[in-house]
Motif scaffolding. Sequence first.
Motif, PDB file in Angstrom:
ATOM      1  N   PHE A 199      60.353  75.327  23.275  1.00 22.78           N
ATOM      2  CA  PHE A 199      60.881  75.056  21.931  1.00 22.78           C
ATOM      3  C   PHE A 199      60.571  76.187  20.956  1.00 22.78           C
ATOM      4  N   ASN A 200      59.460  76.904  21.174  1.00 21.24           N
ATOM      5  CA  ASN A 200      59.202  78.062  20.314  1.00 21.24           C
ATOM      6  C   ASN A 200      60.161  79.201  20.622  1.00 21.24           C
ATOM      7  N   GLY A 201      60.399  79.446  21.912  1.00 16.93           N
ATOM      8  CA  GLY A 201      61.340  80.497  22.295  1.00 16.93           C
ATOM      9  C   GLY A 201      62.755  80.192  21.846  1.00 16.93           C
ATOM     10  N   THR A 202      63.167  78.921  21.987  1.00 15.27           N
ATOM     11  CA  THR A 202      64.511  78.523  21.552  1.00 15.27           C
ATOM     12  C   THR A 202      64.662  78.699  20.042  1.00 15.27           C
ATOM     13  N   GLY A 203      63.614  78.329  19.301  1.00 17.36           N
ATOM     14  CA  GLY A 203      63.663  78.494  17.844  1.00 17.36           C
ATOM     15  C   GLY A 203      63.844  79.939  17.433  1.00 17.36           C
ATOM     16  N   VAL A 204      63.118  80.840  18.109  1.00 16.87           N
ATOM     17  CA  VAL A 204      63.224  82.273  17.784  1.00 16.87           C
ATOM     18  C   VAL A 204      64.620  82.801  18.113  1.00 16.87           C
ATOM     19  N   LEU A 205      65.137  82.440  19.274  1.00 20.93           N
ATOM     20  CA  LEU A 205      66.468  82.918  19.682  1.00 20.93           C
ATOM     21  C   LEU A 205      67.556  82.416  18.733  1.00 20.93           C
ATOM     22  N   LEU A 206      67.382  81.202  18.220  1.00 18.06           N
ATOM     23  CA  LEU A 206      68.399  80.647  17.323  1.00 18.06           C
ATOM     24  C   LEU A 206      68.321  81.241  15.922  1.00 18.06           C
ATOM     25  N   VAL A 207      67.112  81.561  15.456  1.00 13.68           N
ATOM     26  CA  VAL A 207      66.972  81.993  14.064  1.00 13.68           C
ATOM     27  C   VAL A 207      67.147  83.499  13.888  1.00 13.68           C
ATOM     28  N   LEU A 208      66.851  84.304  14.915  1.00 12.24           N
ATOM     29  CA  LEU A 208      66.914  85.760  14.753  1.00 12.24           C
ATOM     30  C   LEU A 208      68.279  86.270  14.286  1.00 12.24           C
ATOM     31  N   PRO A 209      69.403  85.780  14.829  1.00 14.03           N
ATOM     32  CA  PRO A 209      70.702  86.273  14.333  1.00 14.03           C
ATOM     33  C   PRO A 209      70.955  85.935  12.868  1.00 14.03           C
ATOM     34  N   PHE A 210      70.226  84.965  12.343  1.00 14.29           N
ATOM     35  CA  PHE A 210      70.443  84.536  10.956  1.00 14.29           C
ATOM     36  C   PHE A 210      69.255  84.900  10.061  1.00 14.29           C
ATOM     37  N   SER A 211      68.524  85.939  10.463  1.00 18.72           N
ATOM     38  CA  SER A 211      67.324  86.336   9.711  1.00 18.72           C
ATOM     39  C   SER A 211      67.639  86.682   8.270  1.00 18.72           C
ATOM     40  N   GLU A 212      68.734  87.425   8.056  1.00 19.34           N
ATOM     41  CA  GLU A 212      69.083  87.828   6.696  1.00 19.34           C
ATOM     42  C   GLU A 212      69.420  86.617   5.835  1.00 19.34           C
ATOM     43  N   HIS A 213      70.129  85.652   6.405  1.00 18.63           N
ATOM     44  CA  HIS A 213      70.450  84.439   5.658  1.00 18.63           C
ATOM     45  C   HIS A 213      69.174  83.652   5.346  1.00 18.63           C
ATOM     46  N   PHE A 214      68.283  83.585   6.322  1.00 18.68           N
ATOM     47  CA  PHE A 214      67.014  82.885   6.115  1.00 18.68           C
ATOM     48  C   PHE A 214      66.193  83.579   5.036  1.00 18.68           C
TER      49      PHE A 214
END
Length: 509
Positions: free
Chosen positions: A274-289
């Motif tokens: 779940f930590n790896g999945t979270g990182v993979l999902l959020v990295l493409p949207f880092s600028e938005h985050f």
Amino acid sequence: MIIMTEGLHALAGPAMRRALKTFTRSPYSGAATGAVCTAILQSSSATTVAAVGFVGAGLISFSGALGIIFGANIGTTITGWLVVLLGFKLKLGTLILPVIFLGAILKLFARKHLASLGLSMAGFGLIFVGITMMQQGMAGVENLLTPAQFPPDNFTGRLKLVALGILITVITQSSSAGVAAALTALYAGAVNFNQAAALVIGMDVGTTITALMATIGTSGGARRTGWAHVVYNLLTAIAALLLLTPYTWAWQYFAPGQLQVNGEIALVAFHTFFNGTGVLLVLPFSEHFARLMMKIVPDVSSPYTRQLETSLLSDPSIAVNAVFSSSQLQLIDLIIHIKRLLAQNLDASMSDLAALQTALAKTRSFVDRIHLEQTNQAEWSKLLAMIHFLDHLHRLHHRCDEEVFQVKSLVSLQQLANIRPDVLQHLESLVVHLQHERWHQAHQLARDLRLQLTEQLGPVRNKIMTDIALGKITVPRATEYMEALRWLQRITNHLARSVYHCREFSAQE
């Protein structure tokens, strides 16, 4: 965990900090660096607190720090794998005792790196001794502590266990120690898999408290970094709760009965999953985050001194870098100020001068509170370069107090009509080099400007003296011209010296 982390900090901490500063060009590289540093230091809190400090000091950007935070969540899962594979499967509790003994000997009698290595070895060994002791302790209470005594395995029950996991981590200040305890309880049958997984999810959220505490009294950027850690881990925890049931179904479908036999491995795998999945999902949207967090936690402090946080004084190296970052911004804006003056854009040039002067006073006061040992030659050289830089920056500010009177005289002097555009072009290029931290090119340009003006202003002075003798201008008017030329010469001299010391500072990195 505390003993091992302290040893690893002393042994590898400085190198890890340099790596965090160097390899954060993008959220992806930041995530990889955060994961590796956390795996080596065995502390996600240490990594995230360092990221908070670096953002506060202006050493890395907020978006770069986000990658570190994301990666730290993956790196912290390594401890669970060590505990399961070496502690449960190999049962190193007794075999590891000679390693602890050797580590203690090194800590007591060796020096510097060997002593730190010894402390790390002792802490590493004690983890497995502790695992063995917890297993032995659990073996005596398997009938007293059972899954039935914990909240039931429904959504409300899982939320209660998440809250309990948060509480455990807040108290112990170590999610890794909490995960080890959850693994031991699962191994002994005191909790079932879903209950242990909910506890681990809570421990992941609880580890954000340390980073959040590190933001108290800091700049907006540092506070934003700490809160980003909290928001991200909360989102990851929500996703983990939603993934828990499908995850158990997958185990039961593909490996029937293995969830009970190898529950500890399944739990650590779930933690990593779940930590790896979270990182993979959020990295493409880092600028938005990052933009979202900027709205949630705005920064209203002065852009010139927001890096100068009192908390940074505990680490003189970071404090010196914070001063450099602040002073660099002041120098750039002061050059822009001078350029506007020479371009006769007087209204635009007056707006930031008072703020720049206030910022310089605060910066110099902050430097007075930095206490650095002379034994570290590189850091000592950086501090000296910084003090010289601030001295010339102060003189540059002082010269700008005379600006309007001097500039009007310069503008009216016909002999400078062909020189002024070239000076403006040099200043424009200098700003670009400084913004991109091209110190060698910036120093070369500033030095060339000073030498060029020295050659060009000599004939101008001679012409002024000749005009006095011919009666073309009065002595008071000529004096105004000469003072204006001296003002311009001093400005370029302090610029050249300031950029020189910037280059010397960066050469020690």
